[in-house]
Design a protein around this motif. Structure first.
Motif, PDB file in Angstrom:
ATOM      1  N   SER A 186       0.941  -1.333   0.145  1.00 11.96           N
ATOM      2  CA  SER A 186      -0.133  -0.201  -0.058  1.00 11.96           C
ATOM      3  C   SER A 186       0.736   1.349  -0.045  1.00 11.96           C
ATOM      4  CB  SER A 186      -0.867   0.045   1.026  1.00 11.96           C
ATOM      5  OG  SER A 186      -0.279   0.045   2.467  1.00 11.96           O
ATOM      6  N   LYS A 187       2.104   1.163   0.691  1.00 11.02           N
ATOM      7  CA  LYS A 187       2.734   2.542   0.932  1.00 11.02           C
ATOM      8  C   LYS A 187       3.448   2.710  -0.678  1.00 11.02           C
ATOM      9  CE  LYS A 187       3.490   2.621   6.001  1.00 11.02           C
ATOM     10  NZ  LYS A 187       4.585   2.529   6.973  1.00 11.02           N
ATOM     11  N   TRP A 188       4.114   1.708  -1.134  1.00 13.74           N
ATOM     12  CA  TRP A 188       4.708   1.692  -2.530  1.00 13.74           C
ATOM     13  C   TRP A 188       3.494   2.388  -3.533  1.00 13.74           C
ATOM     14  CZ3 TRP A 188       3.807   0.031  -7.251  1.00 13.74           C
ATOM     15  CH2 TRP A 188       4.866   0.331  -8.044  1.00 13.74           C
ATOM     16  N   LEU A 189       2.493   1.804  -3.305  1.00 14.24           N
ATOM     17  CA  LEU A 189       1.646   2.123  -4.381  1.00 14.24           C
ATOM     18  C   LEU A 189       1.052   3.519  -4.118  1.00 14.24           C
ATOM     19  CD1 LEU A 189      -0.043   1.228  -6.952  1.00 14.24           C
ATOM     20  CD2 LEU A 189      -2.026   0.570  -5.459  1.00 14.24           C
ATOM     21  N   GLU A 190       0.833   4.124  -2.989  1.00  9.61           N
ATOM     22  CA  GLU A 190       0.665   5.278  -2.915  1.00  9.61           C
ATOM     23  C   GLU A 190       1.633   6.380  -3.179  1.00  9.61           C
ATOM     24  OE1 GLU A 190      -0.439   8.218   1.019  1.00  9.61           O
ATOM     25  OE2 GLU A 190      -0.236   6.243   1.110  1.00  9.61           O
ATOM     26  N   LYS A 191       2.830   5.906  -2.784  1.00  4.22           N
ATOM     27  CA  LYS A 191       3.873   6.601  -3.361  1.00  4.22           C
ATOM     28  C   LYS A 191       4.121   6.700  -4.853  1.00  4.22           C
ATOM     29  CE  LYS A 191       9.109   7.325  -2.726  1.00  4.22           C
ATOM     30  NZ  LYS A 191      10.024   6.760  -2.034  1.00  4.22           N
ATOM     31  N   HIS A 192       3.768   5.578  -5.645  1.00  3.81           N
ATOM     32  CA  HIS A 192       4.073   5.716  -7.093  1.00  3.81           C
ATOM     33  C   HIS A 192       2.597   5.696  -7.907  1.00  3.81           C
ATOM     34  CE1 HIS A 192       7.668   3.956  -5.636  1.00  3.81           C
ATOM     35  NE2 HIS A 192       8.163   4.530  -6.536  1.00  3.81           N
ATOM     36  N   SER A 193       1.420   6.172  -7.033  1.00  4.43           N
ATOM     37  CA  SER A 193       0.439   6.115  -7.936  1.00  4.43           C
ATOM     38  C   SER A 193       0.055   7.183  -9.121  1.00  4.43           C
ATOM     39  CB  SER A 193      -0.786   6.366  -6.893  1.00  4.43           C
ATOM     40  OG  SER A 193      -0.597   7.627  -6.338  1.00  4.43           O
ATOM     41  N   SER A 194       1.146   8.407  -8.962  1.00  2.00           N
ATOM     42  CA  SER A 194       1.025   9.112 -10.040  1.00  2.00           C
ATOM     43  C   SER A 194       1.730   8.701 -11.420  1.00  2.00           C
ATOM     44  CB  SER A 194       1.893  10.497  -9.534  1.00  2.00           C
ATOM     45  OG  SER A 194       3.254  10.091  -9.389  1.00  2.00           O
ATOM     46  N   LEU A 195       2.247   7.247 -11.261  1.00  2.00           N
ATOM     47  CA  LEU A 195       2.565   6.915 -12.460  1.00  2.00           C
ATOM     48  C   LEU A 195       1.676   5.570 -12.877  1.00  2.00           C
ATOM     49  CD1 LEU A 195       6.600   6.681 -11.930  1.00  2.00           C
ATOM     50  CD2 LEU A 195       5.410   8.207 -13.333  1.00  2.00           C
ATOM     51  N   VAL A 196       1.462   4.719 -11.821  1.00  2.00           N
ATOM     52  CA  VAL A 196       0.575   3.760 -12.171  1.00  2.00           C
ATOM     53  C   VAL A 196      -0.775   3.969 -12.553  1.00  2.00           C
ATOM     54  CG1 VAL A 196      -0.263   1.472 -11.192  1.00  2.00           C
ATOM     55  CG2 VAL A 196       1.800   2.429 -10.287  1.00  2.00           C
ATOM     56  N   GLU A 197      -1.367   4.798 -12.033  1.00  2.00           N
ATOM     57  CA  GLU A 197      -2.857   5.118 -12.377  1.00  2.00           C
ATOM     58  C   GLU A 197      -2.953   5.742 -13.869  1.00  2.00           C
ATOM     59  OE1 GLU A 197      -4.407   7.365  -9.059  1.00  2.00           O
ATOM     60  OE2 GLU A 197      -4.256   5.736  -7.430  1.00  2.00           O
ATOM     61  N   PRO A 198      -2.235   6.859 -14.031  1.00  2.00           N
ATOM     62  CA  PRO A 198      -2.680   7.217 -15.491  1.00  2.00           C
ATOM     63  C   PRO A 198      -2.205   6.397 -16.588  1.00  2.00           C
ATOM     64  CG  PRO A 198      -0.598   8.337 -14.526  1.00  2.00           C
ATOM     65  CD  PRO A 198      -1.344   7.824 -13.309  1.00  2.00           C
ATOM     66  N   LEU A 199      -0.870   5.470 -16.232  1.00  2.00           N
ATOM     67  CA  LEU A 199      -0.574   4.420 -17.416  1.00  2.00           C
ATOM     68  C   LEU A 199      -1.633   3.473 -17.290  1.00  2.00           C
ATOM     69  CD1 LEU A 199       3.173   4.379 -16.198  1.00  2.00           C
ATOM     70  CD2 LEU A 199       2.256   5.393 -18.281  1.00  2.00           C
ATOM     71  N   TYR A 200      -2.290   3.010 -16.389  1.00  2.00           N
ATOM     72  CA  TYR A 200      -3.295   2.165 -16.247  1.00  2.00           C
ATOM     73  C   TYR A 200      -4.504   2.652 -17.020  1.00  2.00           C
ATOM     74  CZ  TYR A 200      -6.854  -1.072 -14.521  1.00  2.00           C
ATOM     75  OH  TYR A 200      -7.896  -1.812 -14.443  1.00  2.00           O
ATOM     76  N   ALA A 201      -4.884   3.844 -16.834  1.00  2.00           N
ATOM     77  CA  ALA A 201      -6.188   4.216 -17.223  1.00  2.00           C
ATOM     78  C   ALA A 201      -5.884   4.491 -19.099  1.00  2.00           C
ATOM     79  CB  ALA A 201      -6.239   5.973 -16.913  1.00  2.00           C
ATOM     80  N   ALA A 202      -4.793   4.877 -19.198  1.00  2.00           N
ATOM     81  CA  ALA A 202      -4.716   4.982 -20.782  1.00  2.00           C
ATOM     82  C   ALA A 202      -4.731   3.535 -21.450  1.00  2.00           C
ATOM     83  CB  ALA A 202      -3.197   5.650 -21.191  1.00  2.00           C
ATOM     84  N   ALA A 203      -4.696   2.601 -20.845  1.00  2.00           N
ATOM     85  CA  ALA A 203      -4.644   1.171 -21.588  1.00  2.00           C
ATOM     86  C   ALA A 203      -6.124   0.728 -21.346  1.00  2.00           C
ATOM     87  CB  ALA A 203      -3.680   0.415 -21.158  1.00  2.00           C
TER      88      ALA A 203
END
Length: 396
Positions: A186-203
């Protein structure tokens, strides 16, 4: 005369500005072609050593250029200084040569390879959905490739593996710490959500990762001990669980400051709730509040009135206390400036007295009076009057 250090500084600025475009869209050659402004005959005669040192510095720099990097040399024939061969332009064919010149070769190679790898991953998934993307893949990569390239290799691998797993398991309905990826929690994802979330959304054509979030807790104090379930006078639970309580309080006090909640005295038949700012929107999910007399006391600032309006939209029977001009002016010396970006639109669900209090904030210079700044004796007296004025609930 432009020195190698000055040229590096100029090219570094260009790299920082153009690298995302180069990595995602490519670059037309040459990407750099800048004049070096070699010395004139007059400058050579005035400072022969300085000119020689300048030429020598560029000869040294030339030896470290990439394959597509070169200096353009010109021969100058001067009447008083003879024939001099000196560099006139720096030419760098492609982004790789730019990165070599500014000693950022590893950074560029990471940006280029990671862009290509993520593009394949995202486009291969997008092709299978047939849905319109939230953001074009080329755009999402261009906006975020700086952060992606700056990641250490272990974190980049986690970003890629998290994306791959989420795309293969849409809307998994689990908590982040349950994802079967080493190093992802959870802490890792919170820190890197600004990358994971928009990249995921584009696909995936949706901005939601489909992961569970911990339920927000609402803290209660039973000021009337006779109401406390099992004798627990201070508890916190999700709204859905608090809704199961069988309560008919004679009054409910909603406060914004936690220490205010903890300091309130015993009051028979009364429950106090910590609203925690805009988390007050969750109060509508507590069933027994719908029939309870509610008294709201928040900060005397723009956000406090916005939250009051939010509470009243869910619980129309809500009254307020110390949310007026008289409280503000009586303690004006204890206030301070509100944040500059505070919303100035008049909230919808306010009474006439409250609207006047909201207007007073601006009229007194964008003032903000926090709840905890109000003297405790004044606060208790007005809370007592406010509770006494609440309509009594139907106890049948």
């Amino acid at each position: 005369m432009i020195t190698p250090a000055e040229a590096q500084e100029r090219v570094t600025r260009l790299y920082e500005r153009k690298m995302p475009e180069w990595a995602v869209l490519g670059a037309a050659e040459p990407v750099v072609d800048i004049p070096l402004h070699p010395p004139t005959q007059e400058k050579v005669l005035a400072d022969t050593k300085g000119a020689a040192d300048w030429i020598a510095s560029w000869r040294a720099a030339e030896r470290s250029l990439g394959e597509g990097g070169r200096l353009v040399w010109e021969s100058k024939q001067w009447a008083n200084a003879g024939t001099q061969r000196m560099p006139s332009r720096l030419v760098l064919a492609d982004p790789y040569d730019v990165a070599v010149f500014i000693t950022r070769k590893g950074h560029w190679q990471a940006a280029e390879s990671r862009t290509a790898e993520l593009r394949v991953l995202l486009e291969s998934h997008q092709a299978g959905t047939g849905l319109a993307p939230v953001e074009q893949i080329s755009d999402v990569l261009r906006r975020r490739i700086k952060k992606i390239a700056d990641l250490g290799q272990p974190n980049y691998v986690r970003v890629r593996e998290a994306l791959e797993w989420l795309l293969r398991n849409p809307q998994p309905g689990i908590y982040p710490r349950q994802m079967p990826i080493r190093g992802v929690d959870s802490k890792w994802l919170e820190k890197h959500s600004s990358l994971v979330e928009p990249l995921y959304a584009a696909a995936a054509a949706t901005a939601s990762l489909g992961l569970l979030q911990p339920p927000g807790l609402i803290r209660l104090r039973f000021l009337g001990p006779e109401l406390a379930p099992g004798g627990l006078c201070d508890l916190a639970a999700p709204a859905a669980e608090l809704s199961r309580l069988d309560l008919v309080p004679v009054g409910v006090v909603v406060v914004e400051n936690l220490q205010t909640l903890l300091a309130l005295p015993e009051i028979p038949g009364t429950v106090a709730i910590h609203s925690a700012g805009y988390a007050a929107r969750k109060l509508g999910g507590i069933a027994w509040l719908a029939q309870a007399p509610v008294l709201y006391w928040g900060d005397l600032d723009v956000d406090g009135f916005q939250i009051l309006s939010l509470v009243r939209a869910q619980l129309p029977q809500t009254h307020s206390v110390m949310m007026d001009r008289s409280t503000l002016t009586a303690h004006q010396d204890l206030g301070g400036p509100d944040r500059k970006d505070a919303p100035r639109t008049l909230p919808e669900h306010l009474t006439g007295v409250e609207r006047d209090g909201f207007a007073a904030l601006e009229q007194l210079g964008g003032l903000r009076l926090e709840q905890e700044r109000i003297p405790w004796g004044y606060a208790l007296e007005h809370l007592d009057h406010g509770l006494a004025a609440l309509p009594k609930p139907d106890m049948r």
